[in-house]
Scaffold this active site. Structure first.
Site, PDB file in Angstrom:
ATOM      1  N   CYS A  25       0.772  -1.285   0.135  1.00 17.19           N
ATOM      2  CA  CYS A  25      -0.017  -0.242  -0.173  1.00 17.19           C
ATOM      3  C   CYS A  25       0.740   1.353  -0.029  1.00 17.19           C
ATOM      4  O   CYS A  25       0.284   2.591  -0.212  1.00 17.19           O
ATOM      5  CB  CYS A  25      -0.956  -0.026   1.123  1.00 17.19           C
ATOM      6  SG  CYS A  25      -2.148  -1.211   1.015  1.00 17.19           S
ATOM      7  N   HIS A  75     -13.146   9.328  -7.425  1.00 18.80           N
ATOM      8  CA  HIS A  75     -12.307   9.540  -8.319  1.00 18.80           C
ATOM      9  C   HIS A  75     -11.255  10.376  -7.958  1.00 18.80           C
ATOM     10  O   HIS A  75     -10.716  11.307  -9.063  1.00 18.80           O
ATOM     11  CB  HIS A  75     -12.752   9.637  -9.640  1.00 18.80           C
ATOM     12  CG  HIS A  75     -13.386   8.368 -10.276  1.00 18.80           C
ATOM     13  ND1 HIS A  75     -14.890   8.010  -9.790  1.00 18.80           N
ATOM     14  CD2 HIS A  75     -12.964   7.409 -11.207  1.00 18.80           C
ATOM     15  CE1 HIS A  75     -15.260   6.920 -10.217  1.00 18.80           C
ATOM     16  NE2 HIS A  75     -14.189   6.535 -11.168  1.00 18.80           N
ATOM     17  N   GLU A 136     -13.025  -0.821   2.964  1.00 17.81           N
ATOM     18  CA  GLU A 136     -11.977  -0.606   1.764  1.00 17.81           C
ATOM     19  C   GLU A 136     -12.018  -1.652   0.858  1.00 17.81           C
ATOM     20  O   GLU A 136     -11.800  -1.566  -0.227  1.00 17.81           O
ATOM     21  CB  GLU A 136     -10.600  -0.631   2.611  1.00 17.81           C
ATOM     22  CG  GLU A 136      -9.473  -0.185   1.525  1.00 17.81           C
ATOM     23  CD  GLU A 136      -8.300   0.354   2.548  1.00 17.81           C
ATOM     24  OE1 GLU A 136      -8.117   1.237   2.778  1.00 17.81           O
ATOM     25  OE2 GLU A 136      -7.326  -0.669   2.544  1.00 17.81           O
TER      26      GLU A 136
END
Length: 150
Positions: A25, A75, A136
């Site tokens: 990550c 986005h 998530e």
């Protein structure tokens, strides 16, 4: 009158990177987030009120959450403003990408804290934010509860 909890769910796509993290990550990547927002209040008891029987109109709650969270984060790519990712953020912005710089590591845990504050600030006085759940991945989520934060 009784207190009633209502929940509205939202979805949005957001990218992020965890600077300094020791796993995958640390790379820029994205998630299809699912946000569940639960509020508590008493249903309106005035039979002449257009919202009679509602704690809050789901549409009104939707407007708040969309304006404060979904429309801003959907986005977008989120970076901690205090990391070298700021250079990447500038490059992306110059190329027309939507970038958000925050003052925290953009983990689900910290994002849900941020979202709670944004939503609480917009709710009517008689409605309380009870909990948020930010999912998530299919198997991972962070939760915020008002009772844990009083």
């Amino acid at each position: 009158m009784s207190f009633i909890r209502i929940t509205k769910q939202f979805t949005f796509e957001t990218g992020h990177a965890l600077y300094g993290y020791d796993g995958k990550c640390r790379n820029v990547h994205g998630h299809s987030y699912k946000l569940s927002v639960t509020v508590i209040g008493e249903p309106i008891s005035d039979k002449n009120h257009v919202k009679y029987g509602m704690v809050i109109d789901f549409t009104d709650l939707k407007v708040i959450v969309k304006e404060e969270v979904v429309d801003q984060f959907d986005h977008a790519t989120v970076f901690n403003q205090n990391t070298p990712h700021v250079e990447l953020a500038k490059e992306l912005e110059q190329r027309g990408h939507h970038v958000i710089l925050v003052d925290y590591q953009p983990t689900s845990e910290n994002m849900v804290i941020d979202f709670a504050q944004r939503i609480k600030n917009r709710l009517p006085q008689n409605i309380k934010l009870l909990s948020l759940r930010l999912q998530e991945t299919e198997s991972s989520y962070a939760e915020w509860f008002a009772t844990d934060n009083e």
